[in-house]
Scaffold this active site. Structure first.
Site, mmCIF file in Angstrom:
data_model
loop_
_atom_site.group_PDB
_atom_site.id
_atom_site.type_symbol
_atom_site.label_atom_id
_atom_site.label_comp_id
_atom_site.label_asym_id
_atom_site.label_seq_id
_atom_site.Cartn_x
_atom_site.Cartn_y
_atom_site.Cartn_z
ATOM 1 N N MET A 1 -11.233 -6.213 5.662
ATOM 2 C CA MET A 1 -10.411 -5.257 6.412
ATOM 3 C C MET A 1 -9.988 -5.904 7.723
ATOM 4 O O MET A 1 -10.827 -6.364 8.502
ATOM 5 C CB MET A 1 -11.208 -3.987 6.731
ATOM 6 C CG MET A 1 -11.554 -3.088 5.560
ATOM 7 S SD MET A 1 -10.167 -2.360 4.636
ATOM 8 C CE MET A 1 -9.100 -1.692 5.899
ATOM 9 N N HIS B 1 -1.249 -1.309 -4.221
ATOM 10 C CA HIS B 1 -2.530 -0.990 -3.573
ATOM 11 C C HIS B 1 -2.592 0.525 -3.326
ATOM 12 O O HIS B 1 -1.708 1.102 -2.696
ATOM 13 C CB HIS B 1 -2.598 -1.763 -2.255
ATOM 14 C CG HIS B 1 -3.880 -1.629 -1.505
ATOM 15 N ND1 HIS B 1 -4.988 -2.399 -1.779
ATOM 16 C CD2 HIS B 1 -4.235 -0.824 -0.472
ATOM 17 C CE1 HIS B 1 -5.967 -2.081 -0.943
ATOM 18 N NE2 HIS B 1 -5.540 -1.115 -0.142
ATOM 19 N N SER C 1 0.844 -1.196 0.000
ATOM 20 C CA SER C 1 0.000 0.000 0.000
ATOM 21 C C SER C 1 0.879 1.245 0.000
ATOM 22 O O SER C 1 1.708 1.430 0.896
ATOM 23 C CB SER C 1 -0.886 0.007 1.246
ATOM 24 O OG SER C 1 -1.416 1.301 1.437
ATOM 25 N N MET D 1 -9.179 8.039 -0.032
ATOM 26 C CA MET D 1 -10.033 8.372 1.128
ATOM 27 C C MET D 1 -10.549 9.803 0.963
ATOM 28 O O MET D 1 -9.838 10.657 0.429
ATOM 29 C CB MET D 1 -9.220 8.283 2.418
ATOM 30 C CG MET D 1 -8.498 6.963 2.612
ATOM 31 S SD MET D 1 -7.684 6.903 4.219
ATOM 32 C CE MET D 1 -6.719 5.391 4.048
ATOM 33 N N GLY E 1 1.318 -2.244 3.965
ATOM 34 C CA GLY E 1 1.795 -0.872 3.800
ATOM 35 C C GLY E 1 3.037 -0.611 4.625
ATOM 36 O O GLY E 1 4.164 -0.627 4.115
ATOM 37 N N MET F 1 -12.163 4.192 -0.337
ATOM 38 C CA MET F 1 -12.813 4.404 0.965
ATOM 39 C C MET F 1 -13.496 5.765 0.875
ATOM 40 O O MET F 1 -13.069 6.750 1.476
ATOM 41 C CB MET F 1 -11.771 4.351 2.083
ATOM 42 C CG MET F 1 -11.354 2.925 2.415
ATOM 43 S SD MET F 1 -9.788 2.830 3.292
ATOM 44 C CE MET F 1 -8.676 2.953 1.894
ATOM 45 N N GLY G 1 -2.781 3.724 7.978
ATOM 46 C CA GLY G 1 -1.790 2.664 7.945
ATOM 47 C C GLY G 1 -1.195 2.482 9.337
ATOM 48 O O GLY G 1 -1.425 3.292 10.245
ATOM 49 N N GLY G 2 -0.470 1.404 9.517
ATOM 50 C CA GLY G 2 0.282 1.198 10.749
ATOM 51 C C GLY G 2 -0.534 0.787 11.959
ATOM 52 O O GLY G 2 -0.049 0.874 13.093
ATOM 53 N N ASP H 1 -4.840 3.599 -1.826
ATOM 54 C CA ASP H 1 -5.950 3.917 -0.926
ATOM 55 C C ASP H 1 -6.492 5.315 -1.209
ATOM 56 O O ASP H 1 -5.784 6.301 -1.022
ATOM 57 C CB ASP H 1 -5.481 3.832 0.531
ATOM 58 C CG ASP H 1 -5.172 2.405 0.956
ATOM 59 O OD1 ASP H 1 -6.080 1.566 0.879
ATOM 60 O OD2 ASP H 1 -4.019 2.134 1.343
ATOM 61 N N ASP I 1 -6.453 -6.612 4.325
ATOM 62 C CA ASP I 1 -5.843 -5.281 4.318
ATOM 63 C C ASP I 1 -5.808 -4.727 5.733
ATOM 64 O O ASP I 1 -6.857 -4.497 6.334
ATOM 65 C CB ASP I 1 -6.693 -4.378 3.396
ATOM 66 C CG ASP I 1 -6.113 -2.991 3.233
ATOM 67 O OD1 ASP I 1 -4.972 -2.746 3.678
ATOM 68 O OD2 ASP I 1 -6.808 -2.140 2.636
ATOM 69 N N GLY I 2 -4.591 -4.537 6.241
ATOM 70 C CA GLY I 2 -4.418 -3.930 7.554
ATOM 71 C C GLY I 2 -3.598 -4.797 8.490
ATOM 72 O O GLY I 2 -3.984 -5.926 8.796
ATOM 73 N N GLY I 3 -2.450 -4.277 8.893
ATOM 74 C CA GLY I 3 -1.631 -4.982 9.880
ATOM 75 C C GLY I 3 -0.979 -6.253 9.376
ATOM 76 O O GLY I 3 -0.567 -7.098 10.182
ATOM 77 N N HIS J 1 -8.347 0.969 -3.908
ATOM 78 C CA HIS J 1 -9.233 0.735 -2.761
ATOM 79 C C HIS J 1 -9.949 2.045 -2.437
ATOM 80 O O HIS J 1 -9.360 2.965 -1.868
ATOM 81 C CB HIS J 1 -8.379 0.254 -1.579
ATOM 82 C CG HIS J 1 -9.158 -0.022 -0.334
ATOM 83 N ND1 HIS J 1 -8.566 -0.269 0.885
ATOM 84 C CD2 HIS J 1 -10.499 -0.103 -0.108
ATOM 85 C CE1 HIS J 1 -9.488 -0.484 1.805
ATOM 86 N NE2 HIS J 1 -10.677 -0.372 1.230
#
Ligand code: DX5
Ligand code: ZN
Length: 221
Positions: A135, A31, A8, A35, A195, A66, A142-143, A33, A173-175, A64
């Site tokens: 998700m 990827h 990401s 937003m 990411g 959002m 991120g993070g 993002d 997606d995430g972590g 993606h």
């Protein structure tokens, strides 16, 4: 099993995007993002920047969204040449119509579910999508720490895809990092967004290959 890694660029340097796109050449997808400050409490990039990313990226783009009202905006991203466009379950009014429109425009269509949303309501329309995004953090930043309570949902979705005889991808997606890659792969995810784990590494390509190897060893259909 072939696992795809999608770094990401939310964790890239937005002042050096082209350099950072070229730093992940071992990845399968990039990827992106998008937003809008409404659907999530963060604002990133929009159409003009994503259009240039689609033009210069050596990797296929995984967009993606959002954002609110994807029924209206998602087709624009397909027209830019996005490889896939993902929109969120609760933001869209007519997911089947939108998925078919994206396909007509030459893009893959993907549906995203937030941590508190069940995946069962989409079982009857699974065949309309190339990929479902689960998700594994609350969308927006991120993070964040990986939510392992999303693993059971991922497994239920993989089992349903198998039951229906589909070849739908599951993206998480995430972590996602070297410490969580095996968990999501065991649960049946085959497209891993990462990411901070990739862009925070000294050698992003090495980290991509490390995550892919761990996931490929652990994957369970
Ligand atoms: C969060 C985004 C993610 C984010 C993941 O809303 O959708 O793509 O960049 O970042 P990490 O891998 O750092 O959790
Ligand atoms: Zn994302």
């Amino acid at each position: 099993m072939t696992i795809q890694i999608a770094p990401s660029i939310l964790s890239a340097d937005f002042a050096n995007l082209e350099r950072d796109l070229n730093a992940i050449s071992d990845a399968d997808l990039v990827h992106v993002d998008v937003m809008d400050y409404h659907f999530v409490p963060n604002l990133t990039i929009g159409e003009p920047v994503v259009k240039r990313i689609c033009e210069v990226s050596p990797l296929p783009t995984d967009i993606h969204l959002m954002i609110e009202d994807p029924d209206r905006w998602a087709p624009h991203y397909a027209e830019m040449g996005a490889n896939s466009v993902t929109f969120h379950m609760e933001a869209t009014h007519a997911p089947v119509r939108l998925a078919r429109q994206l396909h007509e425009l030459g893009s893959k269509a993907c549906f995203a579910v937030r941590p508190a949303e069940p995946v069962e309501p989409i079982f009857d329309i699974l065949g309309e999508f190339d990929m479902i995004l689960i998700m594994t953090v609350e969308p927006g930043f991120g993070g964040q720490k990986f939510l392992d309570n999303q693993l059971a949902k991922t497994r239920r979705l993989r089992d349903e895809i198998t039951r229906q005889g589909l070849s739908t991808h599951i993206e998480v997606d995430g972590g996602v990092s070297p410490t969580t890659a095996h968990l999501v792969a065991q649960a049946g995810a085959d497209v891993l967004v990462a990411g901070s784990a990739v862009y925070g590494a000294e050698n992003p390509n090495q980290r991509i290959n490390e995550i892919r190897d761990l996931a490929e060893k652990a994957y369970k259909n």
